[in-house]
Design a protein around this motif. Sequence first.
Motif, PDB file in Angstrom:
ATOM      1  N   ILE A 172       0.854  -1.175   0.000  1.00  0.00           N
ATOM      2  CA  ILE A 172       0.000   0.000   0.000  1.00  0.00           C
ATOM      3  C   ILE A 172       0.896   1.231   0.000  1.00  0.00           C
ATOM      4  N   THR A 173       0.393   2.300  -0.592  1.00  0.00           N
ATOM      5  CA  THR A 173       1.167   3.528  -0.731  1.00  0.00           C
ATOM      6  C   THR A 173       0.607   4.596   0.176  1.00  0.00           C
ATOM      7  N   ASN A 174       1.479   5.291   0.875  1.00  0.00           N
ATOM      8  CA  ASN A 174       1.089   6.405   1.715  1.00  0.00           C
ATOM      9  C   ASN A 174       1.050   7.647   0.833  1.00  0.00           C
ATOM     10  N   GLY A 175      -0.128   8.129   0.521  1.00  0.00           N
ATOM     11  CA  GLY A 175      -0.288   9.263  -0.375  1.00  0.00           C
ATOM     12  C   GLY A 175       0.300  10.544   0.164  1.00  0.00           C
ATOM     13  N   LYS A 176       0.387  10.688   1.485  1.00  0.00           N
ATOM     14  CA  LYS A 176       0.954  11.902   2.071  1.00  0.00           C
ATOM     15  C   LYS A 176       2.428  12.049   1.734  1.00  0.00           C
ATOM     16  N   GLU A 177       3.123  10.935   1.581  1.00  0.00           N
ATOM     17  CA  GLU A 177       4.536  10.990   1.252  1.00  0.00           C
ATOM     18  C   GLU A 177       4.763  11.262  -0.234  1.00  0.00           C
ATOM     19  N   CYS A 178       3.747  11.144  -1.051  1.00  0.00           N
ATOM     20  CA  CYS A 178       3.875  11.352  -2.492  1.00  0.00           C
ATOM     21  C   CYS A 178       3.559  12.790  -2.904  1.00  0.00           C
ATOM     22  N   ARG A 179       3.208  13.624  -1.966  1.00  0.00           N
ATOM     23  CA  ARG A 179       2.864  15.006  -2.300  1.00  0.00           C
ATOM     24  C   ARG A 179       4.108  15.799  -2.683  1.00  0.00           C
ATOM     25  N   PRO A 180       3.934  16.847  -3.488  1.00  0.00           N
ATOM     26  CA  PRO A 180       5.088  17.670  -3.873  1.00  0.00           C
ATOM     27  C   PRO A 180       5.701  18.359  -2.666  1.00  0.00           C
ATOM     28  N   ARG A 181       6.985  18.550  -2.744  1.00  0.00           N
ATOM     29  CA  ARG A 181       7.709  19.225  -1.678  1.00  0.00           C
ATOM     30  C   ARG A 181       8.166  20.581  -2.168  1.00  0.00           C
ATOM     31  N   GLU A 182       8.609  21.419  -1.235  1.00  0.00           N
ATOM     32  CA  GLU A 182       9.070  22.764  -1.590  1.00  0.00           C
ATOM     33  C   GLU A 182      10.206  22.700  -2.604  1.00  0.00           C
ATOM     34  N   GLU A 183      11.257  21.977  -2.264  1.00  0.00           N
ATOM     35  CA  GLU A 183      12.406  21.866  -3.151  1.00  0.00           C
ATOM     36  C   GLU A 183      12.488  20.453  -3.690  1.00  0.00           C
ATOM     37  N   ILE A 184      12.739  20.374  -4.962  1.00  0.00           N
ATOM     38  CA  ILE A 184      12.927  19.065  -5.580  1.00  0.00           C
ATOM     39  C   ILE A 184      14.336  19.052  -6.153  1.00  0.00           C
ATOM     40  N   ASP A 185      15.200  18.279  -5.552  1.00  0.00           N
ATOM     41  CA  ASP A 185      16.579  18.179  -6.005  1.00  0.00           C
ATOM     42  C   ASP A 185      16.870  16.716  -6.283  1.00  0.00           C
ATOM     43  N   THR A 186      16.451  16.277  -7.442  1.00  0.00           N
ATOM     44  CA  THR A 186      16.679  14.895  -7.817  1.00  0.00           C
ATOM     45  C   THR A 186      17.371  14.846  -9.167  1.00  0.00           C
ATOM     46  N   PRO A 187      18.283  13.919  -9.338  1.00  0.00           N
ATOM     47  CA  PRO A 187      18.991  13.812 -10.622  1.00  0.00           C
ATOM     48  C   PRO A 187      18.043  13.528 -11.785  1.00  0.00           C
ATOM     49  N   ASN A 188      16.998  12.734 -11.536  1.00  0.00           N
ATOM     50  CA  ASN A 188      16.057  12.419 -12.618  1.00  0.00           C
ATOM     51  C   ASN A 188      15.414  13.674 -13.178  1.00  0.00           C
ATOM     52  N   LEU A 189      14.911  14.533 -12.299  1.00  0.00           N
ATOM     53  CA  LEU A 189      14.222  15.732 -12.765  1.00  0.00           C
ATOM     54  C   LEU A 189      15.197  16.803 -13.237  1.00  0.00           C
ATOM     55  N   ASN A 190      16.370  16.878 -12.613  1.00  0.00           N
ATOM     56  CA  ASN A 190      17.354  17.879 -13.032  1.00  0.00           C
ATOM     57  C   ASN A 190      17.925  17.590 -14.411  1.00  0.00           C
ATOM     58  N   SER A 191      17.834  16.346 -14.871  1.00  0.00           N
ATOM     59  CA  SER A 191      18.383  15.993 -16.178  1.00  0.00           C
ATOM     60  C   SER A 191      17.446  16.359 -17.331  1.00  0.00           C
ATOM     61  N   ILE A 192      16.234  16.791 -17.043  1.00  0.00           N
ATOM     62  CA  ILE A 192      15.284  17.179 -18.097  1.00  0.00           C
ATOM     63  C   ILE A 192      15.646  18.578 -18.570  1.00  0.00           C
ATOM     64  N   PRO A 193      15.860  18.750 -19.881  1.00  0.00           N
ATOM     65  CA  PRO A 193      16.216  20.088 -20.382  1.00  0.00           C
ATOM     66  C   PRO A 193      15.031  21.048 -20.298  1.00  0.00           C
ATOM     67  N   ASN A 194      15.331  22.343 -20.172  1.00  0.00           N
ATOM     68  CA  ASN A 194      14.280  23.352 -20.107  1.00  0.00           C
ATOM     69  C   ASN A 194      13.582  23.536 -21.451  1.00  0.00           C
ATOM     70  N   ASP A 195      14.350  23.465 -22.521  1.00  0.00           N
ATOM     71  CA  ASP A 195      13.783  23.616 -23.868  1.00  0.00           C
ATOM     72  C   ASP A 195      13.845  22.275 -24.572  1.00  0.00           C
ATOM     73  N   ILE A 196      12.691  21.696 -24.804  1.00  0.00           N
ATOM     74  CA  ILE A 196      12.607  20.402 -25.479  1.00  0.00           C
ATOM     75  C   ILE A 196      12.276  20.665 -26.935  1.00  0.00           C
ATOM     76  N   ALA A 197      13.179  20.204 -27.838  1.00  0.00           N
ATOM     77  CA  ALA A 197      13.020  20.528 -29.253  1.00  0.00           C
ATOM     78  C   ALA A 197      12.860  19.306 -30.150  1.00  0.00           C
ATOM     79  N   SER A 198      13.161  18.123 -29.661  1.00  0.00           N
ATOM     80  CA  SER A 198      13.081  16.949 -30.533  1.00  0.00           C
ATOM     81  C   SER A 198      12.295  15.841 -29.855  1.00  0.00           C
ATOM     82  N   THR A 199      11.927  14.855 -30.665  1.00  0.00           N
ATOM     83  CA  THR A 199      11.180  13.723 -30.113  1.00  0.00           C
ATOM     84  C   THR A 199      12.052  12.900 -29.174  1.00  0.00           C
ATOM     85  N   GLU A 200      13.380  12.886 -29.420  1.00  0.00           N
ATOM     86  CA  GLU A 200      14.276  12.167 -28.517  1.00  0.00           C
ATOM     87  C   GLU A 200      14.282  12.821 -27.139  1.00  0.00           C
TER      88      GLU A 200
END
Length: 100
Positions: free
Chosen positions: A15-43
């Motif tokens: 079972i998943t605790n939904g309270k722990e899945c809520r957004p936080r003030e700061e998100i410092d994760t490598p997964n999200l930081n690797s997404i470019p700000n300007d997406i220009a291609s399908t890749e």
Amino acid sequence: MGSPDGGRPIPIRKITNGKECRPREEIDTPNLNSIPNDIASTEEIDFAIGALTNHVRTVVEESERAVPASSDRRKFPPDILELIGAKNAALRRLSAYPTL
């Protein structure tokens, strides 16, 4: 007398605790930081979708906990269900003849 579960292993459910899945003030994760700000291609779209999917999967997995599947109170052994049915039938018969 044997064990109440008949010797079978107790099934586990997550079972998943939904309270722990809520957004936080700061998100410092490598997964999200690797997404470019300007997406220009399908890749880059595919990469961003993959990074976001991995992040969500990680957050959900970290907020899960395992519990016995038998903790659902609606699943009773057949003999208990029979007793509950007999009790309910007796209560229905009793309510047909109200008393003062």
